[in-house]
Design a protein around this motif. Structure first.
Motif, PDB file in Angstrom:
ATOM      1  N   SER A 335      61.385  41.669  39.801  1.00 25.17           N
ATOM      2  CA  SER A 335      62.190  40.815  40.681  1.00 25.17           C
ATOM      3  C   SER A 335      61.327  40.198  41.783  1.00 25.17           C
ATOM      4  CB  SER A 335      63.325  41.641  41.295  1.00 25.17           C
ATOM      5  OG  SER A 335      64.048  40.866  42.225  1.00 25.17           O
ATOM      6  N   HIS A 336      60.426  41.021  42.351  1.00 19.71           N
ATOM      7  CA  HIS A 336      59.519  40.489  43.374  1.00 19.71           C
ATOM      8  C   HIS A 336      58.619  39.402  42.791  1.00 19.71           C
ATOM      9  CE1 HIS A 336      60.633  43.032  46.673  1.00 19.71           C
ATOM     10  NE2 HIS A 336      60.386  44.153  46.000  1.00 19.71           N
ATOM     11  N   LYS A 339      60.717  36.247  42.307  1.00 25.82           N
ATOM     12  CA  LYS A 339      60.995  35.596  43.580  1.00 25.82           C
ATOM     13  C   LYS A 339      59.762  34.887  44.123  1.00 25.82           C
ATOM     14  CE  LYS A 339      62.471  36.569  48.320  1.00 25.82           C
ATOM     15  NZ  LYS A 339      62.870  37.632  49.287  1.00 25.82           N
ATOM     16  N   SER A 340      58.619  35.574  44.063  1.00 28.49           N
ATOM     17  CA  SER A 340      57.383  34.961  44.563  1.00 28.49           C
ATOM     18  C   SER A 340      56.970  33.778  43.700  1.00 28.49           C
ATOM     19  CB  SER A 340      56.258  36.000  44.618  1.00 28.49           C
ATOM     20  OG  SER A 340      56.582  37.046  45.502  1.00 28.49           O
ATOM     21  N   ARG A 342      58.996  31.762  42.046  1.00 28.49           N
ATOM     22  CA  ARG A 342      59.854  30.623  42.392  1.00 28.49           C
ATOM     23  C   ARG A 342      59.419  30.000  43.721  1.00 28.49           C
ATOM     24  NH1 ARG A 342      65.616  33.534  40.835  1.00 28.49           N
ATOM     25  NH2 ARG A 342      65.508  33.149  38.572  1.00 28.49           N
ATOM     26  N   HIS A 343      59.063  30.865  44.681  1.00 27.78           N
ATOM     27  CA  HIS A 343      58.580  30.333  45.963  1.00 27.78           C
ATOM     28  C   HIS A 343      57.294  29.534  45.762  1.00 27.78           C
ATOM     29  CE1 HIS A 343      57.579  29.932  50.108  1.00 27.78           C
ATOM     30  NE2 HIS A 343      56.523  30.723  50.025  1.00 27.78           N
ATOM     31  N   ALA A 555      57.856  41.615  51.004  1.00 27.04           N
ATOM     32  CA  ALA A 555      57.288  41.802  49.665  1.00 27.04           C
ATOM     33  C   ALA A 555      55.874  42.373  49.749  1.00 27.04           C
ATOM     34  CB  ALA A 555      57.283  40.465  48.922  1.00 27.04           C
TER      35      ALA A 555
END
Length: 674
Positions: A335-336, A339-340, A342-343, A555
């Motif tokens: 998940s991290h 998320k990273s 996508r960022h 994170a």
């Protein structure tokens, strides 16, 4: 007698004029040379004094001690020519001053470029204070310039010397003039008689054996040939007249050509000056472009490395056989990573948008766009982000905007509105509000305003708001992102023939307003927090080593926690900003401190400086763990006092190696002390 007197007077005048010219040149050169040496000596002496004062004051600047700097400046009272001095710090502010007299002294408001200049009866000198290759301040000295008094003294001496020399020369020539003039007068009288009587048989007497006697012989020989020469001259007179006329015409032509040449030289000189000015401007623009490029690369390096750190770090844990993970941990790490990633994709898209806008390659499809549909889509995408922080988002009623049709690019208009709305949520208070409103400015213009209840911006922040990497005036590290979203937004609005404005009140909030053509009538996400890894049991060798990690990104903190979890010899505590990190360091006295540099409110370098000033914590080794990976950033970090400098994304092996080496050094120091 009259001729003798006339020649004697002329001879006296010639000798006097020659003597005067020689004395004037000699005395002038001597005075100019001495005055030049005096000026150079004065400037060199001031430069030496400035260098000595700068060396003596560097410690006062480094420890912010104006009193010590003032005492160092007071030593200049042994130099009576120095009547004022000042020390400026590296920011150009007056740090310490000295005045020799009781009257008020005016000091410069800001330091100037290094060098010396004359101002009235004073010499002013600026010299930078350089310590370890870095300018930490500026020394200013003002000394009395005695050039005028010295010049007047020399002129008085020169006048006396010249009067004495001229008087002596005059007396000598009055006594010795007859020796030279008598033979010349005799030749003159004979010549006058010959002219009057045309009797070329007359001869001048020979008196003595000097040049005057040779003159008489030559005059007599000349008389012998005059008759013959007279006839020849009459014959050639016509030829001479013609030659004179031709010579006159040639001289006039030469003068004309010289004027043309001077005109061409002036033109070429002006062209060369213009070319030099253009070259200087080009060099300056190239320098500014290079600086902008360096700033862009540095910012991009930090912004791209931050999400890459989480991606590569958690990926290393997932793929490592020596670091077993549970299924729940794998899902959390994935998940991290997602998320990273996508960022990171958002950052790349913003950079690409900026590059397209700057290069002019972006193309827009201007067409009628229904505002109601766009606002509905934006509301659907924004409300989940706002709900996560309890922020209310208010849109106009659908009936108010259904009939509104804008002339814009549909995709880019949606991008502009989403960017403004997401910024209003990102920099808003928890449980705050965002209001989007529409107003018909004229028959062909519509105004859309996005208002938030965030912390607002100061006037100085508003001035640089639409510059790349500004991040809405927030401190570096307070919010994720490149800070170029507003730059792209403004360029897109302008390409759609619109305008964008912003107004803000600190503590109240901000309003972003865009105006487009119509076809019809801050609280930081990362707050202060303390996170501790699970307490681990002591191994056979004793209590686990305590590590303090100062990091504002959750994170990145989670990644380091997971790395430390696999080491039973380590225990981790964490702080989300610099002040909290200092408090925890004072309370727990960790063996090692891990420090991020881009922290909200107080940077990692400032935290390190404070640690080094406190006796109880100055010996704690501090390891930099940051995304600032440019060579000059690493050099500056090591010079500031970091024990080691690790860059993100984290290499787990290098991270563990740095911890082990630091612990080994601590054990060696304790062994040597015992």
């Amino acid at each position: 007698m009259n001729a003798s007197s006339s020649i004697r007077k002329k001879l006296v005048r010639v000798v006097m004029a020659t003597t005067f010219a020689a004395l004037l040149v000699s005395v002038g050169l001597i005075i100019a040379y001495d005055l030049r040496n005096y000026q150079r000596s004065l400037v060199n002496d001031l430069s030496t004094q400035a260098e000595l004062v700068g060396h003596m004051t560097s410690a006062a600047l480094a420890f912010d001690d104006p009193r010590l700097a003032g005492e160092n400046l007071a030593l200049l009272r042994t130099r009576p020519t120095v009547n004022a001095a000042a020390i400026f710090d590296e920011n150009g502010r007056l740090f310490a001053s000295y005045s020799a007299g009781k009257e008020a002294t005016t000091f410069p408001s800001r330091p100037e470029a290094a060098g010396a200049r004359t101002e009235g009866n004073a010499v002013l000198l600026f010299r930078p204070i350089v310590e370890n290759g870095e300018t930490i301040g500026t020394v200013w000295l003002r000394a009395e310039n005695r050039m005028l008094a010295r010049t007047l003294d020399y002129l008085a001496i020169a006048l006396g010397v010249m009067l004495l020399a001229m008087g002596t020369a005059y007396l000598l020539m009055r006594r010795m003039g007859r020796v030279i003039t008598v033979p010349i007068v005799a030749v003159t009288e004979i010549a006058r008689d010959v002219v009057a009587t045309r009797d070329y048989s007359r001869r001048a007497p020979r008196l003595g054996n000097d040049e005057a006697a040779e003159l008489a012989d030559s005059f007599n020989a000349m008389l012998t040939e005059i008759e013959q020469r007279t006839r020849e001259l009459e014959d050639s007179n016509g030829e001479i007249v013609r030659e004179a006329q031709e010579r006159s015409r040639a001289q006039q032509e030469v003068m004309r050509l010289n004027e043309q040449l001077e005109h061409r030289v002036d033109e070429r000189t002006m062209q060369l000056a213009l070319a030099n000015a253009e070259l200087a401007n080009a060099i300056d623009e190239a320098r500014k472009a290079n600086q902008a490029k360096s700033a862009f690369l540095s910012s991009m390096s930090h912004e791209l490395r931050t999400p890459l750190n989480a991606i590569l770090g958690f990926a290393q844990i997932l793929t490592s056989e020596s670091l077993p993970t549970t299924e729940a941990q794998k899902k959390e790490f994935a998940s991290h990573i997602l998320k990273s990633g996508r960022h990171l994709l958002t950052l790349i898209n913003e950079i690409l948008d900026l590059a397209k806008v700057e290069s002019g390659t972006i193309t827009l499809s201007m067409e009628p766009v229904a505002l109601g549909e766009i606002l509905t889509e934006c509301q659907t995408m924004i409300e989940p982000l706002a709900a996560a922080r309890g922020i209310r988002v208010l849109f106009p009623q659908q009936a108010q905007v259904d009939h509104v049709v804008l002339l814009a690019d549909r995709t880019r208009l949606k991008q502009v509105l989403l960017n403004l709305l997401s910024n209003s949520i990102k920099y808003n208070r928890d449980a705050g509000a965002v209001v989007l409103g529409c107003q018909q400015v004229s028959r062909e213009r519509l105004r859309i305003a996005v208002q938030d209840t965030g912390m607002g911006l100061r006037p100085d922040q508003l001035d640089s708001l639409f510059q790349p990497f500004n991040r809405l005036g927030q401190e570096a590290g307070a919010q994720e992102g490149t800070g170029i979203g507003l730059v792209v937004t403004r360029r897109l609005v302008e390409l759609m023939n619109g305008t964008i404005e912003v107004s803000s009140s600190p503590g109240v909030g901000s309003v972003f307003t865009i105006e487009l053509g119509a076809t019809s009538p801050q609280v930081s996400q990362a707050g202060a927090f303390e996170a501790a890894a699970p307490a681990l049991a002591a191994d056979d060798q004793g209590t686990p080593h305590l590590l303090l990690y100062v990091e504002d990104n959750p994170a990145n903190l989670k990644l380091v926690e997971e790395i430390v979890r696999f080491r039973p010899d380590l225990r981790l505590i964490a702080a989300g900003d610099g002040p909290l990190g200092l408090s925890m360091a004072r309370a727990h006295h960790p063996e090692i401190i891990l420090m991020d540099l881009n922290l909200p409110g107080m940077s990692g370098l400032e935290v390190l400086a404070q640690l080094r000033r406190e006796p109880g914590m100055r010996d704690i080794p501090v390891i930099a763990l940051t995304a600032n990976a440019m060579p000059r950033d690493i050099e500056r970090g090591i010079a500031a006092g970091f024990t080691r400098y690790l860059t993100k994304p984290i290499d787990i092996d290098k991270f563990n190696e740095a911890i082990d080496l630091t612990l080994a050094q601590l054990r060696a120091q304790k062994g040597a002390a015992s």
